[in-house]
Write an enzyme that holds these catalytic residues in place. Structure first.
Site, PDB file in Angstrom:
ATOM      1  N   GLY A  76      61.842-137.475   6.198  1.00  0.00           N
ATOM      2  CA  GLY A  76      62.377-138.361   7.226  1.00  0.00           C
ATOM      3  C   GLY A  76      61.566-138.122   8.482  1.00  0.00           C
ATOM      4  O   GLY A  76      60.350-138.180   8.451  1.00  0.00           O
ATOM      5  N   GLU A  77      62.254-137.797   9.546  1.00  0.00           N
ATOM      6  CA  GLU A  77      61.576-137.529  10.823  1.00  0.00           C
ATOM      7  C   GLU A  77      62.113-136.194  11.338  1.00  0.00           C
ATOM      8  O   GLU A  77      63.289-136.097  11.700  1.00  0.00           O
ATOM      9  CB  GLU A  77      61.849-138.694  11.779  1.00  0.00           C
ATOM     10  CG  GLU A  77      61.389-138.501  13.178  1.00  0.00           C
ATOM     11  CD  GLU A  77      59.978-137.942  13.301  1.00  0.00           C
ATOM     12  OE1 GLU A  77      59.841-136.877  13.914  1.00  0.00           O
ATOM     13  OE2 GLU A  77      59.035-138.576  12.773  1.00  0.00           O
ATOM     14  N   CYS A 134      58.546-132.642   2.877  1.00  0.00           N
ATOM     15  CA  CYS A 134      57.925-133.318   4.020  1.00  0.00           C
ATOM     16  C   CYS A 134      58.600-132.920   5.347  1.00  0.00           C
ATOM     17  O   CYS A 134      58.387-131.809   5.816  1.00  0.00           O
ATOM     18  CB  CYS A 134      57.911-134.821   3.784  1.00  0.00           C
ATOM     19  SG  CYS A 134      56.635-135.643   4.757  1.00  0.00           S
ATOM     20  N   HIS A 150      56.570-135.943  -1.669  1.00  0.00           N
ATOM     21  CA  HIS A 150      57.901-136.470  -1.995  1.00  0.00           C
ATOM     22  C   HIS A 150      58.080-136.644  -3.507  1.00  0.00           C
ATOM     23  O   HIS A 150      57.925-137.756  -4.011  1.00  0.00           O
ATOM     24  CB  HIS A 150      58.062-137.856  -1.355  1.00  0.00           C
ATOM     25  CG  HIS A 150      58.131-137.845   0.135  1.00  0.00           C
ATOM     26  ND1 HIS A 150      59.316-137.785   0.823  1.00  0.00           N
ATOM     27  CD2 HIS A 150      57.155-137.890   1.061  1.00  0.00           C
ATOM     28  CE1 HIS A 150      59.071-137.792   2.121  1.00  0.00           C
ATOM     29  NE2 HIS A 150      57.765-137.861   2.290  1.00  0.00           N
ATOM     30  N   GLU A 155      60.743-136.889  -5.040  1.00  0.00           N
ATOM     31  CA  GLU A 155      61.947-137.695  -5.297  1.00  0.00           C
ATOM     32  C   GLU A 155      61.648-139.176  -5.442  1.00  0.00           C
ATOM     33  O   GLU A 155      62.517-139.934  -5.848  1.00  0.00           O
ATOM     34  CB  GLU A 155      62.987-137.469  -4.177  1.00  0.00           C
ATOM     35  CG  GLU A 155      62.672-138.105  -2.827  1.00  0.00           C
ATOM     36  CD  GLU A 155      61.656-137.328  -1.999  1.00  0.00           C
ATOM     37  OE1 GLU A 155      61.068-136.363  -2.516  1.00  0.00           O
ATOM     38  OE2 GLU A 155      61.439-137.712  -0.839  1.00  0.00           O
TER      39      GLU A 155
HETATM   40  N1  GLN Z   1      55.938-137.160   9.898  1.00  0.00           N
HETATM   41  C1  GLN Z   1      57.307-136.844   9.640  1.00  0.00           C
HETATM   42  C2  GLN Z   1      57.813-135.759  10.568  1.00  0.00           C
HETATM   43  O1  GLN Z   1      57.128-135.303  11.380  1.00  0.00           O
HETATM   44  C3  GLN Z   1      57.512-136.397   8.211  1.00  0.00           C
HETATM   45  C4  GLN Z   1      57.260-137.561   7.286  1.00  0.00           C
HETATM   46  C5  GLN Z   1      58.102-137.559   6.063  1.00  0.00           C
HETATM   47  O2  GLN Z   1      59.064-136.821   5.935  1.00  0.00           O
HETATM   48  N2  GLN Z   1      57.792-138.453   5.160  1.00  0.00           N
HETATM   49  O3  GLN Z   1      58.921-135.367  10.492  1.00  0.00           O
END
Ligand code: GLN
Length: 207
Positions: A52-53, A84, A183, A185
């Protein structure tokens, strides 16, 4: 497999691709649990932190009052897997992030956010993954981090095999905590989740 034990595995459900991990865990024979509260966190045998972020998830950990409970469970040895953004959060040090981003210190490593750069922002490759001997894993990278420093107790599980980022560390494990830049998943290949469920969580489930 321990007879009769279905591990309850949480997916941190504040932001990101929660549903995909819930499906993968269910397909591996675990009971997936969306975790947004401390009581839910307390009820699980292990936790997946999704992509995610990472800075958004970090902020939400504050808002949902989960930061310290999560750090405490990790200190107590709860198995965890971060993909990630989840890898970023599990690091002990993060480069190229906001100064106020929280880290969970689950793995002694330095991770660089969005490390692959604009040219190869998102890409896929096949890679060898330690412990998975039945063929390479299809790895999907989406604005992914890489591991820039892995501590002495960290086992490297996978590296980028070729191209401009060849040799870069993209999967690691330290004790009960595992992380991938990519990922699994989203590919339908359950082997990475199964490794987490069977090797890291099930031996400790219900303990
Ligand atoms: N760039 C995202 C971050 O900094 C991570 C990207 C992702 O989870 N697909 O959190």
């Amino acid at each position: 497999m321990l007879d009769g034990v279905t591990p309850r595995i949480g997916v941190l459900a504040l932001q990101g691709d929660v549903r995909e991990h819930m499906h993968a865990l269910a397909a591996c024979g675990a009971e997936p649990v969306a975790v947004r509260r401390e009581s839910e966190l307390a009820s699980v045998d292990g936790l997946v932190i999704p992509g995610g972020e990472s800075t958004a998830i970090s902020k939400l950990l504050d808002i949902f009052e989960l930061l310290e409970p999560l750090r405490q469970r990790l200190r107590d040895g709860m198995p965890a897997y971060g993909s990630c953004a989840g890898m970023i959060l599990l690091a002990s040090e993060v480069l190229d992030t906001r100064p106020d981003m929280h880290t969970l210190n689950g793995i002694d490593m330095t991770v660089r956010r969005n490390a692959f750069g604009r040219q190869v922002d998102s890409f896929e490759t096949d890679l060898e993954f330690a412990g998975l001997d039945d063929g390479p894993v299809r790895a999907v990278f989406i604005r992914a981090p890489w591991v820039e420093r892995a501590g002495a107790d960290v086992e490297v599980l996978a590296r980028v095999p070729s191209g401009p980022a060849a040799g870069t560390v993209v999967a690691v494990r330290q004790g009960n905590v595992m992380a991938t830049s990519f990922h699994p998943e989203v590919t339908g290949d359950l082997r990475v989740h199964r490794l987490f469920v069977e090797t890291l969580v099930r031996p400790r489930a219900g303990v």
